[in-house]
Design a protein around this motif. Structure first.
Motif, PDB file in Angstrom:
ATOM      1  N   ARG A 194      24.662  -6.266 129.695  1.00  0.00           N
ATOM      2  CA  ARG A 194      25.914  -6.100 130.442  1.00  0.00           C
ATOM      3  C   ARG A 194      27.115  -6.420 129.558  1.00  0.00           C
ATOM      4  O   ARG A 194      28.131  -5.710 129.594  1.00  0.00           O
ATOM      5  CB  ARG A 194      25.905  -6.989 131.691  1.00  0.00           C
ATOM      6  N   ARG A 195      27.007  -7.484 128.777  1.00  0.00           N
ATOM      7  CA  ARG A 195      28.113  -7.844 127.883  1.00  0.00           C
ATOM      8  C   ARG A 195      28.357  -6.735 126.864  1.00  0.00           C
ATOM      9  O   ARG A 195      29.510  -6.392 126.563  1.00  0.00           O
ATOM     10  CB  ARG A 195      27.812  -9.159 127.178  1.00  0.00           C
ATOM     11  N   LEU A 196      27.270  -6.169 126.330  1.00  0.00           N
ATOM     12  CA  LEU A 196      27.423  -5.076 125.368  1.00  0.00           C
ATOM     13  C   LEU A 196      28.107  -3.886 126.008  1.00  0.00           C
ATOM     14  O   LEU A 196      29.060  -3.330 125.448  1.00  0.00           O
ATOM     15  CB  LEU A 196      26.048  -4.658 124.832  1.00  0.00           C
ATOM     16  N   TRP A 197      27.661  -3.484 127.187  1.00  0.00           N
ATOM     17  CA  TRP A 197      28.233  -2.332 127.873  1.00  0.00           C
ATOM     18  C   TRP A 197      29.699  -2.591 128.219  1.00  0.00           C
ATOM     19  O   TRP A 197      30.550  -1.704 128.098  1.00  0.00           O
ATOM     20  CB  TRP A 197      27.416  -2.041 129.126  1.00  0.00           C
ATOM     21  N   THR A 198      30.018  -3.828 128.618  1.00  0.00           N
ATOM     22  CA  THR A 198      31.404  -4.166 128.937  1.00  0.00           C
ATOM     23  C   THR A 198      32.276  -4.138 127.689  1.00  0.00           C
ATOM     24  O   THR A 198      33.430  -3.676 127.721  1.00  0.00           O
ATOM     25  CB  THR A 198      31.469  -5.555 129.601  1.00  0.00           C
ATOM     26  N   MET A 199      31.742  -4.635 126.572  1.00  0.00           N
ATOM     27  CA  MET A 199      32.487  -4.556 125.308  1.00  0.00           C
ATOM     28  C   MET A 199      32.748  -3.106 124.921  1.00  0.00           C
ATOM     29  O   MET A 199      33.843  -2.755 124.461  1.00  0.00           O
ATOM     30  CB  MET A 199      31.715  -5.264 124.193  1.00  0.00           C
ATOM     31  N   LEU A 200      31.749  -2.254 125.100  1.00  0.00           N
ATOM     32  CA  LEU A 200      31.936  -0.833 124.800  1.00  0.00           C
ATOM     33  C   LEU A 200      33.012  -0.234 125.698  1.00  0.00           C
ATOM     34  O   LEU A 200      33.784   0.628 125.267  1.00  0.00           O
ATOM     35  CB  LEU A 200      30.614  -0.085 124.985  1.00  0.00           C
ATOM     36  N   ALA A 201      33.091  -0.698 126.948  1.00  0.00           N
ATOM     37  CA  ALA A 201      34.130  -0.217 127.860  1.00  0.00           C
ATOM     38  C   ALA A 201      35.517  -0.628 127.365  1.00  0.00           C
ATOM     39  O   ALA A 201      36.465   0.163 127.412  1.00  0.00           O
ATOM     40  CB  ALA A 201      33.879  -0.752 129.270  1.00  0.00           C
ATOM     41  N   HIS A 202      35.641  -1.859 126.872  1.00  0.00           N
ATOM     42  CA  HIS A 202      36.932  -2.307 126.334  1.00  0.00           C
ATOM     43  C   HIS A 202      37.313  -1.525 125.078  1.00  0.00           C
ATOM     44  O   HIS A 202      38.504  -1.421 124.747  1.00  0.00           O
ATOM     45  CB  HIS A 202      36.880  -3.804 126.021  1.00  0.00           C
ATOM     46  N   LEU A 203      36.322  -0.987 124.387  1.00  0.00           N
ATOM     47  CA  LEU A 203      36.573  -0.212 123.170  1.00  0.00           C
ATOM     48  C   LEU A 203      36.667   1.282 123.451  1.00  0.00           C
ATOM     49  O   LEU A 203      36.562   2.083 122.518  1.00  0.00           O
ATOM     50  CB  LEU A 203      35.450  -0.465 122.155  1.00  0.00           C
ATOM     51  N   GLN A 204      36.852   1.672 124.703  1.00  0.00           N
ATOM     52  CA  GLN A 204      36.901   3.084 125.080  1.00  0.00           C
ATOM     53  C   GLN A 204      37.818   3.880 124.157  1.00  0.00           C
ATOM     54  O   GLN A 204      38.994   3.559 123.976  1.00  0.00           O
ATOM     55  CB  GLN A 204      37.401   3.206 126.527  1.00  0.00           C
ATOM     56  N   GLY A 205      37.257   4.940 123.555  1.00  0.00           N
ATOM     57  CA  GLY A 205      38.046   5.787 122.666  1.00  0.00           C
ATOM     58  C   GLY A 205      38.233   5.233 121.275  1.00  0.00           C
ATOM     59  O   GLY A 205      38.920   5.840 120.463  1.00  0.00           O
ATOM     60  N   GLY A 206      37.625   4.083 120.978  1.00  0.00           N
ATOM     61  CA  GLY A 206      37.753   3.487 119.654  1.00  0.00           C
ATOM     62  C   GLY A 206      36.604   3.866 118.747  1.00  0.00           C
ATOM     63  O   GLY A 206      35.602   4.450 119.171  1.00  0.00           O
ATOM     64  N   LEU A 207      36.742   3.529 117.464  1.00  0.00           N
ATOM     65  CA  LEU A 207      35.680   3.797 116.497  1.00  0.00           C
ATOM     66  C   LEU A 207      34.564   2.781 116.652  1.00  0.00           C
ATOM     67  O   LEU A 207      34.808   1.600 116.885  1.00  0.00           O
ATOM     68  CB  LEU A 207      36.238   3.744 115.078  1.00  0.00           C
ATOM     69  N   LEU A 208      33.344   3.236 116.521  1.00  0.00           N
ATOM     70  CA  LEU A 208      32.199   2.350 116.638  1.00  0.00           C
ATOM     71  C   LEU A 208      32.133   1.404 115.440  1.00  0.00           C
ATOM     72  O   LEU A 208      32.119   1.851 114.296  1.00  0.00           O
ATOM     73  CB  LEU A 208      30.906   3.172 116.718  1.00  0.00           C
ATOM     74  N   ASP A 209      32.103   0.112 115.722  1.00  0.00           N
ATOM     75  CA  ASP A 209      31.919  -0.918 114.702  1.00  0.00           C
ATOM     76  C   ASP A 209      30.761  -1.796 115.166  1.00  0.00           C
ATOM     77  O   ASP A 209      30.947  -2.820 115.816  1.00  0.00           O
ATOM     78  CB  ASP A 209      33.204  -1.739 114.530  1.00  0.00           C
TER      79      ASP A 209
END
Length: 391
Positions: A194-209
């Motif tokens: 859940r934390r990973l998915w939420t972090m990915l949501a905060h990075l919406q449209g950003g470059l994958l790091d």
């Protein structure tokens, strides 16, 4: 019932192929669409996750042979991989008496797993279609704001209130975290997922790091990549690839990441209403992701898509190239009064696209020029052009 644009394409594919695989996330409407098709012909429906239906397939060859004159709909078929060799044998046997189309409709919520299983046995015998959540062109223009906030899952969009819609999406997220991902081999706790998915949501449209995400979660980067691939396979996340060109420029090589359904994005971020969304820093990237997902779903299947970003600041949000339309450069802005960034024009000088569009969030479908060959157009308007194959 909301008419799905994919219906006619599905019916054509069933006429042309003995098997059609209909892919899509859970609760997106695959079963409803399949039953709609089945109602127009003699069909039998089996849910592989239902014990009573699995029991019918104890001897799959005998059961499917008994129903050889009917369309057999197999839901969540990726959970029974031993069926695919049987399907291949029955398809080949049916070709002798001329039974070439409309034998099997296979529904699956894990694209990579179903593609791998069916590709090994049904190569050349199956057509693949993806059913996305409800799209802008399937709804009245007045519903676009609700579609952006709640997303395209029918139960979420059609809920009687924003609160009930949010609760439904939160329950769907919990189902994926506690059931679906573990069933596909997830070995870390649901809370970490859940934390990973939420972090990915905060990075919406950003470059994958991946390394930064791994550091924040105290796991290794390979684990981040593996679970991001799972979310992508379940058609919940999208990795938009960078555009490759031979211009001698230093280009970004990491993909951009998006939660595919805007409603799930807002549920992960705890945004229950339109007002809460407008006050959140993610609002611009949320609209960008909503627009890009809409356009990618409207684009022809043969379209090549990606984004462009160079080290000198040249950037294009979305590039779409098809044989009929050529290369299209698309800038996404929520405001109806926005102008393209300087980096967009620089990138267009690099790539020389045939068409240049600024997609905005307005409702006036009449396009208008904004200078230097760029046409401002609504999301609905450009989606229609992509669907019709004419710019």
């Amino acid at each position: 019932m909301i008419d799905r644009q994919l219906l006619s394409t599905l019916e054509v594919a069933l006429a042309d192929y003995p098997a059609v695989a209909l892919l899509g996330a859970r609760q997106v409407g695959k079963t409803t669409l399949a039953r709609q098709v089945g109602d127009t012909r003699s069909a039998v429906y089996l849910d592989i996750e239902r014990p009573s239906d699995r029991q019918k397939l104890t001897d799959p060859e005998a059961y499917l042979t008994l129903n050889r004159q009917r369309l057999v709909i197999l839901d969540e078929v990726q959970h029974m991989p031993e069926l695919f060799p049987v399907l291949r044998s029955l398809i080949d046997e049916g070709r002798r008496p001329g039974q070439t189309g409309g034998r099997f409709l296979l529904l699956g919520s894990a694209s990579g797993e179903l593609l791998r299983q069916s590709g090994e046995s049904l190569a050349g015998r199956v057509a693949y279609l993806e059913l996305p959540p409800l799209q802008t062109l399937e709804l009245p223009q007045a519903e676009q704001t609700a579609l952006w906030l709640r997303g395209g899952f029918p139960n979420s969009l059609l809920a009687s209130s924003d609160a009930k819609s949010l609760t439904w999406r939160q329950n769907l997220i919990s189902t994926y975290l506690e059931r679906e991902l573990p069933s596909y081999g997830a070995r870390i706790p649901a809370q970490t997922l859940r934390r990973l998915w939420t972090m990915l949501a905060h990075l919406q449209g950003g470059l994958l790091d991946a390394s930064q995400l791994a550091k924040s979660l105290m796991i290794d980067a390979k684990t981040v990549h593996r679970y991001l691939d799972m979310l992508t396979d379940l058609m919940l996340m999208r990795k938009l690839p960078p555009w490759h060109s031979n211009l001698g420029k230093r280009l970004v090589k990491s993909p951009k990441i998006y939660v595919r359904d805007s409603g799930l994005l807002h549920a992960l971020l705890g945004l229950p209403t339109h007002e809460a969304l407008l006050a959140h820093p993610v609002v611009g990237n949320s609209w960008e992701g909503f627009a890009i997902e809409t356009l990618l779903n409207a684009a022809p299947r043969e379209a090549q898509c990606g984004f462009y970003r160079s080290s000198n600041g040249a950037e294009i949000d979305l590039l779409v190239e098809t044989p009929s339309l050529g290369l299209m450069a698309i800038e996404v802005k929520r405001s109806t009064h926005a102008k393209p960034r300087r980096g967009f024009y620089s990138a267009c000088e690099d790539l020389q696209p045939r068409h240049r569009f600024l997609v905005h969030g307005g409702t006036d479908d009449e396009p208008y020029p904004v200078g230097d060959g760029v046409t401002a157009i609504t999301l609905r308007g450009l989606s229609q052009r992509l669907t019709l194959g004419s710019a």
